[in-house]
Design an enzyme around this catalytic site. Structure first.
Site, PDB file in Angstrom:
ATOM      1  N   CYS A  53      86.754  69.049  60.711  1.00 30.83           N
ATOM      2  CA  CYS A  53      86.594  70.285  59.944  1.00 30.83           C
ATOM      3  C   CYS A  53      87.855  70.746  59.235  1.00 30.83           C
ATOM      4  CB  CYS A  53      86.060  71.409  60.835  1.00 30.83           C
ATOM      5  SG  CYS A  53      87.227  72.012  62.071  1.00 30.83           S
ATOM      6  N   ASP A  87      79.778  74.503  54.816  1.00 35.57           N
ATOM      7  CA  ASP A  87      80.278  74.049  56.119  1.00 35.57           C
ATOM      8  C   ASP A  87      80.309  72.519  56.173  1.00 35.57           C
ATOM      9  OD1 ASP A  87      81.249  74.497  58.639  1.00 35.57           O
ATOM     10  OD2 ASP A  87      79.382  75.238  59.487  1.00 35.57           O
ATOM     11  N   HIS A 135      86.953  75.767  64.723  1.00 34.49           N
ATOM     12  CA  HIS A 135      86.183  75.217  63.612  1.00 34.49           C
ATOM     13  C   HIS A 135      86.536  75.953  62.331  1.00 34.49           C
ATOM     14  CE1 HIS A 135      83.090  73.399  61.268  1.00 34.49           C
ATOM     15  NE2 HIS A 135      82.507  74.557  61.017  1.00 34.49           N
TER      16      HIS A 135
END
Length: 288
Positions: free
Chosen positions: A76, A130, A113
């Site tokens: 991420c 995302d 994250h």
């Protein structure tokens, strides 16, 4: 004007070539969706540098070199920074958000994250993008629709973004409808994120013994109809609604999958190192 996230270092044309996007680049809802889908289809979620190099470099220069020029993937902190930089260079408004991963209940989890809140200035729409979740939604999700309480279905996958309160703080939750139950994937608040916050979160995620990223190699391929993943040696295919099939890979099958099905550019020496890496243990997890 300051460039805290080093977006000026980005080679936009090289990135667009990497994801195979040849179209127009005027900032719009359609462009955001097209770039996001192209990104997911070509760039894999993976944590392999933890085992190859003992660390993950989350500077944009290193991310660009690894993902854009060397044919690798990332997790991420890498993928969201790269995608966010692309969007900023193309004229979108971008906010980086650090989220806590995992289902509701229990003790507070670390912010491990990195995700993105994206604004399309032309129509004032706001989106959650995302790309580095691994089990990422297959398209950006509207952050305006929560007011109606309507779930958002994309390619058969069902999500909602909902406001809530957790540990005395107002948060936003990304939830997915899995096998008849709403499951929280992660939650975030509106705290401003600085690059040093990502450096610190990445250090925990890539080095701490309680982070499951340090236990085993992970590779995820996000297609519209399925999520294909290898964690350690467990190969899983997940379809919408969370119908899963699993099997264990041999070392030979694992090595072949890295450069075959998951299309990562790795040397034979790197593949040999990954075959010898740990293959997981039980315990708490963290997500990046």
């Amino acid at each position: 004007m300051s460039d805290d996230w080093s977006v000026g270092e980005l080679d936009v044309d090289a990135y667009l070539s990497r994801i195979g996007y040849p179209g127009p680049t005027e900032p719009s809802e359609a462009l955001l969706h097209a770039l996001y889908r192209s990104h997911l289809s070509t760039i894999r979620f993976e944590n392999l540098d933890i085992f190859l190099r003992g660390e993950v470099d989350v500077s944009l220069a290193a991310i660009q070199d690894k993902i854009v020029f060397r044919g690798r993937g990332g997790y991420c902190y890498e993928q969201a920074q790269l995608f966010g930089a692309v969007l900023e260079r193309l004229g979108f408004g971008v906010e980086r958000l650090l989220a806590r991963v995992g289902p509701d209940g229990g003790a507070a989890r670390p912010r491990t994250h990195l995700t993105l809140r994206v604004r399309v200035r032309a129509d004032r729409s706001v989106w959650l993008a995302d790309p580095g979740l691994g089990s990422s939604p297959p398209a950006p999700l509207s952050l305006r629709r929560y007011r109606s309480g309507a779930p958002q279905e994309v390619d058969g996958w069902i999500y909602e973004v909902t406001p809530d309160e957790e540990h005395g703080q107002a948060v936003w939750k990304l939830r997915e409808y899995q096998a008849g139950t709403w499951v929280t994937l992660h939650r975030w608040d509106d705290s401003k994120v600085q690059p040093i916050d990502v450096v610190l979160s990445n250090h925990y995620t890539s080095t701490h013994p309680d982070s499951w990223f340090t236990w085993q190699p992970m590779v995820v391929r996000r297609d519209p109809d399925a999520i294909r993943s290898v964690l350690g040696r467990t190969y899983t295919v997940t379809h919408a609604g969370h119908t899963k099939t699993r099997r264990e890979l041999t070392d030979k099958e694992f090595a072949a999958a890295l450069t075959g099905e998951f299309a990562l550019t790795l040397t034979q020496d790197e593949v040999d190192v990954l075959v010898k890496a740990p293959t997981g243990r039980a315990g708490p997890n963290a997500s990046g």
